[in-house]
Design a protein around this motif. Structure first.
Motif, PDB file in Angstrom:
ATOM      1  N   UNK B   2      -8.440  -5.743   2.950  1.00 19.00           N
ATOM      2  CA  UNK B   2      -8.206  -4.329   3.208  1.00 19.00           C
ATOM      3  C   UNK B   2      -6.725  -4.028   3.311  1.00 19.00           C
ATOM      4  N   UNK B   3      -6.012  -4.916   4.014  1.00 22.17           N
ATOM      5  CA  UNK B   3      -4.605  -4.620   4.251  1.00 22.17           C
ATOM      6  C   UNK B   3      -3.804  -4.730   2.950  1.00 22.17           C
ATOM      7  N   UNK B   4      -4.271  -5.541   2.007  1.00 19.69           N
ATOM      8  CA  UNK B   4      -3.614  -5.612   0.710  1.00 19.69           C
ATOM      9  C   UNK B   4      -3.756  -4.309  -0.038  1.00 19.69           C
ATOM     10  N   UNK B   5      -5.002  -3.850  -0.105  1.00 25.15           N
ATOM     11  CA  UNK B   5      -5.303  -2.606  -0.795  1.00 25.15           C
ATOM     12  C   UNK B   5      -4.474  -1.464  -0.220  1.00 25.15           C
ATOM     13  N   UNK B   6      -4.246  -1.559   1.097  1.00 23.39           N
ATOM     14  CA  UNK B   6      -3.539  -0.477   1.774  1.00 23.39           C
ATOM     15  C   UNK B   6      -2.125  -0.294   1.260  1.00 23.39           C
ATOM     16  N   UNK B   7      -1.568  -1.324   0.645  1.00 22.77           N
ATOM     17  CA  UNK B   7      -0.213  -1.185   0.129  1.00 22.77           C
ATOM     18  C   UNK B   7      -0.177  -0.185  -1.037  1.00 22.77           C
ATOM     19  N   UNK B   8      -1.290  -0.031  -1.719  1.00 28.85           N
ATOM     20  CA  UNK B   8      -1.339   0.914  -2.837  1.00 28.85           C
ATOM     21  C   UNK B   8      -1.040   2.331  -2.367  1.00 28.85           C
ATOM     22  N   UNK B   9      -0.472   3.116  -3.265  1.00 32.28           N
ATOM     23  CA  UNK B   9      -0.361   4.546  -3.000  1.00 32.28           C
ATOM     24  C   UNK B   9      -1.530   5.223  -3.711  1.00 32.28           C
ATOM     25  N   UNK B  10      -2.293   6.001  -2.951  1.00 35.33           N
ATOM     26  CA  UNK B  10      -3.502   6.595  -3.513  1.00 35.33           C
ATOM     27  C   UNK B  10      -3.307   8.098  -3.710  1.00 35.33           C
TER      28      UNK B  10
END
Lengths: 454, 454
Positions: B2-10
């Motif tokens: 989850x924390x990896x995905x969170x680095x993305x800008x959505x």
């Protein structure tokens, strides 16, 4: 009357209704910030700078209605040039309704359609043609219609008219001057120069008026009827065109595939392909109604694409159909495009004016698309100002008529007061487009077509 | 993960799709401001303060796509606690699509449903039950459902659970301590005090679990079937109730009158009145299908309102109907409400448990409304925490079961390790509600039900 109404603070939902994460409610008017502040639990909004955002709750008495973000725009630094507050709330229709009612109870009144943009116009933010472009921009659904609306909103068209108008005003004032000296028979306005200018203006107007034909198809989409006998491959052709369609007009606009119209964007131009029941089946009485509808569609179309099977022997039959269709297109001022399908098969001789394609194998599809664009003359006019508004065309048409009377008056000399009258009339119609000349009725008529909240 | 995905800008549209004056696109993530700035013609957004708004154009190369307002929220001062940019653009689906594609081409990725709120949860802005309340708040369509969702979003329910959990943790740690000294047979945790506390908690849990029954009807609306023979005045009664309905649930939600359901808000509670085909017509075979549907509706309803004509002689017939309906309501755990209409006329003796009204003259309508509210026990529980979420009920139910095992273990003494295990389990389920204990699957399951853009 308009300026009185303007004192009111107006309120409306600016975002679409329906399910969404957030909704934005817009307040505009002298009391906008005061009204928002009166129900806000957070910072004192009346003490904040313009273009700042504030988190807090909106309360009705003790009841918390929502947690919101308040965006402040202090006059004249807003869309309407009035005080504006945009309230970003949770996208529940219950909450939105409750908030709008609350603002109304605190002194705002519901905005009428287009009233925010009308205020922007009345307060000099936009001229009238720019304001109209805002509505077009919101409605734009293809690259070309978006481009034309954006150009108009940014003042491209207005600037072009402004230049013409200024040159004309120069001569108008000289002609008016002649009136003051009418007994001395002097000509302050050089007739030759005036003629050259007016001829130039008439030329520009003619081009603009003509551009409406293109502008209209850009705005509405180009209606193309695909006609042809059963089994010549009409559906296959539609699918081949759809596959080339890299814009996703259909997806976005929510058009469904099971209507008889398919919207396909070719180089940013929307074409509305209308599939028809087989043509030339009038003998079959049961089909008569379907055929009647087909002819109705054919009459409304800008292009008739007649598809036939290159491998079939038509004999005189094909020649007769083409002759009939030519009569129709001449009558309707539309274009006939003959397309021979199944070019991959052995084929018989086809009429010289036909294009050859294979819908199944995707051969000739790109060429067909280019042909469609050529027919509406888009490519050659893509960088010119294109009119899309019927009101503007009508005003330009009247302006042109007045100027033609001026030219006539120069050739068959009339007194300066006649010239002055016609030039004034021409100026009036130019002014009506940008709104430098406007009436309540005109404004009412334009803005009532806007959506509420704009 | 989850924390990896969170680095993305959505990126996603936050407002509903459809025609509107403006649309709001939301970018969230480390690169949000950088991405927005890369296509913005205006001030340098990366040099601006948080909570400020900036006017400018968004360009794709040389092409101007729209004139927009950019609202900046710099981490951690945003909904997600990340950098957030909200782009307020013209509400054209063409423009919105174009802008979202542009942001994606610059490095953002499309947000999944609920992903903004999930990030708000993961970054500690909201606990899980508060995050769930955001979705409920957006879906709220009556005063009561709005109130419950707002209370939950503002943390009322979470705080109640937190207190229970802290008290329980206190005893858990004492029991755990006993495990370390298990050979010495000491009791750090006073069994009497522990029993008192757990009994209190079980009591609270029981009340909360029970409140779900009310919570569910608040969220969904209370289904009320209006049954009765033809011409007893069912439609007149519905109209009388609608006239009292000062909230405008039906107007806002876009419900149409030609459905068989009428939504009426009574003191903020939404009742869904279901008109039925006449009851007791089973002899008539043609009507059988309609009657079958009626019984289906009756089985799904929380309240059966049986309307009869006070002026008509029913004899045993009425008594038989009432008996039948009582069997149904007992089976379904629903309520029967007998209402004698046309009380203004001379009337025969009516069953003692009936209410008397005149739908036509509006007599007894207020009393009927109060009776409906009484049946669902809203008034008496209006100020308590009311559960509306099935997930919470299930967790509380399991927590309660574990605590009941603890009580059992105190009465029929078991070793501390059994007590400790059950207390741990109870704590686990409490933690699952607020998300202090969560798994990827749980979060996925919760947030996938959100709308995109929230």
């Amino acid at each position: 009357m308009l300026s009185n109404k303007q004192q009111d603070t107006i309120v409306a939902l600016a975002t679409p209704t329906g399910a969404g994460a957030i909704g934005v409610i817009r307040l505009s008017g002298t009391r906008a910030i005061e009204i928002a502040n009166s129900v806000f639990r957070g910072k004192n909004l009346e003490a904040q700078a313009s273009h700042t955002i504030h988190l807090g709750s909106i309360v009705d008495g003790e009841q918390v209605i929502d947690e919101v973000l308040m965006s402040l725009f202090i006059a004249p630094r807003s869309y309407t040039k009035e005080n504006v507050v945009e309230i970003s709330c949770h996208g529940s229709s219950y909450i939105i309704d409750k908030l709008i009612r609350l603002f109304i109870s605190k002194g705002a009144r519901p905005a009428k359609p287009g009233e925010f943009t009308m205020r922007a116009f009345l307060n000099g933010q936009l001229d009238l043609s720019q304001a109209e472009a805002v509505a077009d921009l919101i409605a734009s659904s293809s690259e070309a219609s978006h481009k034309v609306a954006m150009q108009q909103m940014r003042g491209g068209f207005s600037n072009e008219l402004k230049k013409l108008r200024e040159e004309l005003i120069h001569f108008a004032s000289l002609v008016e001057l002649e009136l003051d000296f009418s007994e001395e028979d002097v000509e302050f306005a050089n007739r030759e120069l005036m003629q050259t200018l007016i001829e130039k203006i008439v030329q520009v107007l003619t081009r603009l008026i003509r551009s409406f034909e293109l502008g209209n198809v850009i705005k509405q989409g180009v209606p193309v009827v695909i006609a042809g006998k059963p089994n010549v491959g009409k559906s296959t052709l539609l699918n081949a065109l759809l596959n080339e369609d890299r814009a996703i007009v259909s997806d976005i606009a929510g058009t469904t595939r099971d209507t008889i119209e398919d919207e396909i964007s070719i180089q940013g131009i929307k074409f509305r392909f209308i599939d028809t029941a087989g043509i030339r089946d009038t003998e079959d009485i049961i089909e008569a109604k379907g055929v009647e509808k087909t002819f109705e569609k054919i009459n409304q179309s800008a292009i008739i694409l007649y598809l036939f099977d290159a491998a079939e022997t038509y004999g005189d039959d094909l020649a007769n159909i083409i002759k009939d269709l030519q009569v129709i297109t001449q009558k309707n001022n539309s274009q006939l495009l003959l397309v021979a399908n199944k070019s991959d098969k052995n084929h018989i001789s086809i009429p010289a004016e036909s294009m050859s394609i294979s819908a199944l194998q995707g051969i000739g599809i790109k060429e067909l698309e280019q042909k469609l664009l050529d027919i509406i003359h888009y490519t050659e006019h893509a960088n010119e100002t294109i009119l899309t508004n019927a009101r503007h065309v009508e005003a330009l048409q009247r302006c042109k008529e007045a100027l033609e009377r001026v030219l006539n008056g120069i050739h068959n000399p009339v007194t300066s007061d006649f010239l002055a009258m016609d030039i004034k009339e021409a100026l009036h119609y130019l002014g009506e487009i940008t709104g430098s000349i406007s009436t309540d009725d005109l404004l009412e008529n334009i803005f009532s077509k806007f959506c509420i909240g704009k």
